[in-house]
Every structure is written in structure tokens, then in C-alpha cells.
Design a protein around this motif. Structure first.
Motif, PDB file in Angstrom:
ATOM      1  N   THR A 186      40.189  10.934  45.033  1.00 36.00           N
ATOM      2  CA  THR A 186      38.851  11.542  45.042  1.00 36.00           C
ATOM      3  C   THR A 186      38.063  11.099  43.820  1.00 36.00           C
ATOM      4  O   THR A 186      38.618  10.940  42.728  1.00 36.00           O
ATOM      5  N   GLU A 187      36.793  10.869  44.046  1.00 37.85           N
ATOM      6  CA  GLU A 187      35.878  10.608  42.937  1.00 37.85           C
ATOM      7  C   GLU A 187      35.380  11.958  42.433  1.00 37.85           C
ATOM      8  O   GLU A 187      35.144  12.876  43.217  1.00 37.85           O
ATOM      9  N   ILE A 188      35.254  12.084  41.133  1.00 37.36           N
ATOM     10  CA  ILE A 188      34.811  13.342  40.530  1.00 37.36           C
ATOM     11  C   ILE A 188      33.553  13.073  39.712  1.00 37.36           C
ATOM     12  O   ILE A 188      33.476  12.085  38.969  1.00 37.36           O
ATOM     13  N   LEU A 189      32.583  13.942  39.867  1.00 37.18           N
ATOM     14  CA  LEU A 189      31.395  13.931  39.012  1.00 37.18           C
ATOM     15  C   LEU A 189      31.450  15.182  38.147  1.00 37.18           C
ATOM     16  O   LEU A 189      31.574  16.298  38.664  1.00 37.18           O
ATOM     17  N   ILE A 190      31.409  14.990  36.841  1.00 35.73           N
ATOM     18  CA  ILE A 190      31.422  16.106  35.902  1.00 35.73           C
ATOM     19  C   ILE A 190      30.123  16.097  35.098  1.00 35.73           C
ATOM     20  O   ILE A 190      29.709  15.051  34.589  1.00 35.73           O
ATOM     21  N   GLN A 191      29.491  17.249  35.012  1.00 36.21           N
ATOM     22  CA  GLN A 191      28.338  17.407  34.133  1.00 36.21           C
ATOM     23  C   GLN A 191      28.791  18.219  32.929  1.00 36.21           C
ATOM     24  O   GLN A 191      29.214  19.371  33.055  1.00 36.21           O
ATOM     25  N   TYR A 251      26.559  13.121  32.350  1.00 35.42           N
ATOM     26  CA  TYR A 251      27.177  13.029  33.669  1.00 35.42           C
ATOM     27  C   TYR A 251      28.258  11.951  33.627  1.00 35.42           C
ATOM     28  O   TYR A 251      28.014  10.830  33.177  1.00 35.42           O
ATOM     29  N   VAL A 252      29.433  12.303  34.086  1.00 38.94           N
ATOM     30  CA  VAL A 252      30.574  11.394  34.015  1.00 38.94           C
ATOM     31  C   VAL A 252      31.176  11.261  35.415  1.00 38.94           C
ATOM     32  O   VAL A 252      31.448  12.259  36.078  1.00 38.94           O
ATOM     33  N   ARG A 253      31.383  10.028  35.840  1.00 40.30           N
ATOM     34  CA  ARG A 253      32.041   9.761  37.116  1.00 40.30           C
ATOM     35  C   ARG A 253      33.370   9.067  36.860  1.00 40.30           C
ATOM     36  O   ARG A 253      33.448   8.137  36.049  1.00 40.30           O
ATOM     37  N   PHE A 254      34.401   9.496  37.550  1.00 37.06           N
ATOM     38  CA  PHE A 254      35.692   8.819  37.462  1.00 37.06           C
ATOM     39  C   PHE A 254      36.500   9.182  38.704  1.00 37.06           C
ATOM     40  O   PHE A 254      36.151  10.095  39.455  1.00 37.06           O
ATOM     41  N   THR A 255      37.575   8.453  38.920  1.00 36.44           N
ATOM     42  CA  THR A 255      38.411   8.642  40.099  1.00 36.44           C
ATOM     43  C   THR A 255      39.802   9.093  39.692  1.00 36.44           C
ATOM     44  O   THR A 255      40.355   8.616  38.702  1.00 36.44           O
ATOM     45  N   VAL A 256      40.343  10.033  40.464  1.00 38.83           N
ATOM     46  CA  VAL A 256      41.727  10.470  40.254  1.00 38.83           C
ATOM     47  C   VAL A 256      42.493  10.288  41.559  1.00 38.83           C
ATOM     48  O   VAL A 256      41.912  10.321  42.647  1.00 38.83           O
ATOM     49  N   THR A 257      43.800  10.078  41.425  1.00 34.39           N
ATOM     50  CA  THR A 257      44.675   9.905  42.581  1.00 34.39           C
ATOM     51  C   THR A 257      45.870  10.842  42.445  1.00 34.39           C
ATOM     52  O   THR A 257      46.058  11.488  41.406  1.00 34.39           O
ATOM     53  N   ASN A 258      46.670  10.879  43.492  1.00 38.90           N
ATOM     54  CA  ASN A 258      47.872  11.712  43.445  1.00 38.90           C
ATOM     55  C   ASN A 258      48.796  11.316  42.305  1.00 38.90           C
ATOM     56  O   ASN A 258      49.541  12.148  41.784  1.00 38.90           O
ATOM     57  N   GLY A 259      48.728  10.049  41.908  1.00 40.53           N
ATOM     58  CA  GLY A 259      49.558   9.595  40.799  1.00 40.53           C
ATOM     59  C   GLY A 259      49.161  10.211  39.464  1.00 40.53           C
ATOM     60  O   GLY A 259      49.960  10.210  38.515  1.00 40.53           O
ATOM     61  N   ASP A 260      47.941  10.759  39.381  1.00 36.65           N
ATOM     62  CA  ASP A 260      47.473  11.378  38.137  1.00 36.65           C
ATOM     63  C   ASP A 260      47.892  12.844  38.017  1.00 36.65           C
ATOM     64  O   ASP A 260      47.721  13.447  36.951  1.00 36.65           O
ATOM     65  N   ILE A 261      48.417  13.418  39.094  1.00 36.46           N
ATOM     66  CA  ILE A 261      48.687  14.862  39.099  1.00 36.46           C
ATOM     67  C   ILE A 261      49.565  15.312  37.928  1.00 36.46           C
ATOM     68  O   ILE A 261      49.249  16.309  37.263  1.00 36.46           O
ATOM     69  N   PRO A 262      50.663  14.620  37.612  1.00 39.40           N
ATOM     70  CA  PRO A 262      51.506  15.095  36.495  1.00 39.40           C
ATOM     71  C   PRO A 262      50.791  15.085  35.138  1.00 39.40           C
ATOM     72  O   PRO A 262      51.197  15.791  34.215  1.00 39.40           O
TER      73      PRO A 262
END
Length: 256
Positions: A204-209, A231-242
């Protein structure tokens, strides 16, 4: 069918009824929702032109500096072709569909429901509504838990009309608004807003303000000009969960 019965059916008197029964009412975006549509004929034979399920929510829309709530269609699914339903006939139509990955979550004021409709020509169309609870998938849950673990409290979650630059498939986005009540960002940030743009169940792509707290005269002017927001955009995956908390904290710290 007698002429009198045809007239009654055309105005919805003695017509078919519909009831949708879900296998479960709690589901995550991307997961399958299963159930059965039960149709019961009325006092007269009727031709059913269409059976459909629609997935809906409400969102806040703004016009002429006024905000109001409107219904939003998330997706629509057709279940059956045209058929004739005899008087008092009972028919069951099973269904399975996957919740779209961008379905809003059941947080705050956000409600999601499945509407079932029968399309009967020249008649009052029978409908049924069933509310469901949409919970985060593991990746979304990891992000929300990480934000909470950093000392943020969820203040509000709401679907709002998406500005043009953020509009995707749907005309709205769901914003999660957090305030820091403890942890490393208390006193440094006023609030943190998070928006999910799912790409798949595992990404998922995430937008954070990031809304920084004003400090001194310079900070006051920056806040007045909205220069205190990043405003910051970045992507996370299941591999980032830990490592989700470390990843988010590192990103937020750069703009705090």
C-alpha cells in the motif's frame, strides 16, 4: 395473470421481497464476502430484470463552503439474468465477491453496507441493506498499531471528497487523524493525518501529512501560511511489518 393483478404488481402491491443473508459481517479489504440472496414471490407472478449487490459508504462533500453527507458507491455486482418469479415462489441465489482493496475501514463515523436490489420493470423495486464491519488487513493494521505505539491517539476517521490531485478510482478518500499524547512527537507535532492507497493486499502507498507545532513568531507565521505542514508519500509492504514502527518513526522524524 389477471389484469387486476398486473396493476397491483406494477405499483408494488403483493410484489416480491428480498433478503440478503451474509455468511459473516466482518471482513477486510481484498477478502471474500459470501452470502445468499433470498427472494420470495408475492401474490402475483413477476419478471425480475436484474439482481444486483452494491457496496456503499457515506462521505463528506463540500460545496459553496458548506459540508454535507452523501452516499458513495464503492462497487456494484450483478448476480443474475432476467427470470420470472412465480407467485409465492422462494428462490435462493448464492454469491461471492471480493471487497475492493480501497474499501474504507469501519472507523469513526464511517459506515459500510451492502445494498441488494431487484430490478422489476414498472414496479417499486424491492431493496435490502446489510451493514458490514470492515477491519484492517494485516498490513494496514501494522501501520495503525505502529502509529499508536509512537504515542498517537486516533482523534477522527472520516471519508471526505478527494481533492483532484489525490483522486483515484473513488471520489473520496478516508483520512485517519491522530494527535500525539505521549512519546517522541508530543510537543513537536499538532497532528498527523494518514491516508491509505492500497496497491494490493500486500502493498500500500501511504500519504502522511505532518503538522508541526508552531514555535515563536516564525512558527506562528508559518502556521498562518500553512508552511508548517509537510506531505510525505511512501510505500510499505508485508515485508515491512516486523519493522513498521521503526520505518514510520524514521519517516515522521525527518519532518517533525
Amino acid at each position: 395473470m389477471s389484469f387486476f393483478n398486473k396493476v397491483l404488481a406494477s405499483v408494488g402491491i403483493g410484489s416480491a421481497k428480498v433478503d440478503t443473508k451474509l455468511e459473516r459481517d466482518t471482513v477486510s479489504p481484498g477478502e471474500a464476502l459470501r452470502g445468499v440472496v433470498e427472494i420470495t414471490g408475492g401474490n402475483t407472478e413477476q419478471k425480475i430484470d436484474d439482481i444486483y449487490l452494491s457496496l456503499n459508504t457515506t462521505y463528506i462533500k463540500e460545496s459553496d463552503d458548506k459540508k454535507y453527507t452523501v452516499s458513495g458507491l464503492i462497487d456494484r455486482f450483478r448476480l443474475a439474468e432476467t427470470f420470472t418469479l412465480a407467485a409465492n415462489e422462494r428462490k435462493e441465489i448464492p454469491f461471492t465477491f471480493n471487497l475492493p482493496s480501497d474499501t474504507p475501514l469501519s472507523f469513526g463515523k464511517t459506515k459500510i453496507w451492502v445494498a441488494t436490489g431487484l430490478d422489476i420493470k414498472n414496479a417499486v423495486d424491492p431493496t435490502d441493506q446489510d451493514f458490514i464491519r470492515v477491519i484492517p488487513n494485516p498490513l494496514m493494521d501494522s501501520v495503525l498499531n505502529a502509529v499508536s505505539s509512537m504515542g498517537f491517539r486516533l482523534r477522527e476517521a472520516e471519508c471526505e471528497q478527494a481533492p483532484h490531485r489525490l483522486r483515484r478510482r473513488l471520489p473520496f478518500i478516508q483520512e485517519f487523524e491522530f494527535v500525539p499524547v505521549s512519546g517522541p512527537f508530543r510537543g513537536r507535532l499538532d497532528e498527523l493525518e494518514v491516508v491509505f492507497f492500497p496497491q494490493s493486499s500486500g502493498e500500500t502507498e501511504i500519504l502522511i501529512q505532518v503538522d508541526r507545532r508552531a514555535r515563536g513568531l516564525g512558527g506562528f507565521l508559518a502556521e498562518a501560511l500553512e508552511m508548517d505542514e509537510s506531505y510525505v508519500r511512501f510505500t510499505v509492504t508485508n515485508g515491512d511489518i516486523p519493522y513498521m514502527q521503526q520505518k514510520l518513526q524514521s519517516v515522521i522524524a525527518k519532518y517533525a
